[in-house]
Design a protein around this motif. Sequence first.
Motif, PDB file in Angstrom:
ATOM      1  N   LEU A   1      36.779  50.710  40.391  1.00  5.33           N
ATOM      2  CA  LEU A   1      37.378  51.090  39.110  1.00  5.33           C
ATOM      3  C   LEU A   1      37.794  52.556  39.150  1.00  5.33           C
ATOM      4  O   LEU A   1      37.000  53.434  39.497  1.00  5.33           O
TER       5      LEU A   1
ATOM      6  N   THR B   1      43.056  48.587  32.715  1.00  2.47           N
ATOM      7  CA  THR B   1      42.065  48.833  33.767  1.00  2.47           C
ATOM      8  C   THR B   1      42.816  49.243  35.020  1.00  2.47           C
ATOM      9  O   THR B   1      43.743  48.550  35.457  1.00  2.47           O
TER      10      THR B   1
ATOM     11  N   GLY C   1      40.372  53.437  32.857  1.00  3.33           N
ATOM     12  CA  GLY C   1      40.496  52.339  31.902  1.00  3.33           C
ATOM     13  C   GLY C   1      40.459  52.833  30.478  1.00  3.33           C
ATOM     14  O   GLY C   1      39.950  53.919  30.174  1.00  3.33           O
TER      15      GLY C   1
END
Length: 431
Positions: A331, A226, A334
């Motif tokens: 984010l 991630t 990932g």
Amino acid sequence: MTEHHFPLSQERLAALRRLFHQHPETGMAEFWTTARLAEELEAFGLSPVAGDAVTAPEARMGVPSPEVMRDALQRAEAEGASRAWLERMNGTTGLVVDLRPDLPLGTVLRFDIDAVSVQESASPEHRPTKEGFASLHDGLCHACGHDGHMAVGLGLAAALAPLRAELKHNVRLLFQPGEEGCRGARAMTSAGWLNRARHFLAAHIGMWADQDHALVCGARGFLATTKFDVEFRGRAAHAGAEPEKGANSLLAAASAALNMHALPRHGQGDSRITVGMLEAGSGRNIIPDHARMVCETRGATTAVNNYMFEHCRAIIEHTAAMYEQACSVRLMGGSDSADSDDSLRRVVREAARAVPWFHEELIRDSAPGFGSDDACVHMAAVQKQGGDAAYFMLGSRLAAGHHAPDFDFNEDVLSPSVELLTRVTLALDRA
């Protein structure tokens, strides 16, 4: 297999590789690259899909800033990219092409198209420099072999196009943006391009097959990962007169970084955390009111990686509360963990026996994954729905390691790689 199946010669494949090498583009902003791929595929009589349908908007991660995207688009047009294809992209890069869209989906193959943020070597001994095909763009370079992957993908498309009438299943080629940083695969999977696929294949030049004539039939043990960015926002204050009125973002970020690195390792497999960058503050006499961290976790399995990331998120949130900070976690990329299936590794090995470039004594059934690769998102998606997947490594001597400024590979691997992929794809179609 007859010569008819390989309309792109070794010389043409090398020329395409060199052309892509000269025009590296950062992930999710590969406008020139996408347009050129589309034109080549159209010349084979195929109908590539570009634009909003290629990746699911809600699943895109790590998309560059609007300024970077605008500059990349303008540069692509200045360098001769098709204006019609640029308009069809509508700001989204990457391509999908089906060989037989009228048939049930059989095999999906992924070819990554982005470059890395590396300044290419200007040494006169570096072959791209010596032979005049070095990167035209400062700070960007095809230092991982994706230029070769695109050439191989085009070679495969050219080989399969004349055989479309003989196919029993659709073959789908994904020219995927944003592999570096593991940004592009999840958005393609979320758009449905792997739905009902029976087989998935990805290949990489070099990695653990770093000598000529070698082959790894199926990698195992890629790390799930991630990628995330963290921002702390505090309060500035005079560092001498009123430090008590500040809320120090630098200290918050430093504390979070130390505590994330202090997380206990996981008993069910390797686990990693890296704070790769920390920026904070604006001057020596000002309590820092902002800080930014660029981070990643990795794990031997998706579950181990999730353990690391969720504990990192908890540390960040609790540290923010302790230091009176607002914070955000964004984010940026990932990937899952994945292993190649034995069934496909056997198919790859059998096909390689018919390709003289690959020498039996240098063919290995498996090798560890090379860090993380978001092809594992595709692999996991196909395996979850009952299909099989393999990630193999194509043998070539390397001038330097992947992502190094003087990385280069032996272009002689290109034509054999096209033949290997063609043989594997046709064998799976007929199975």
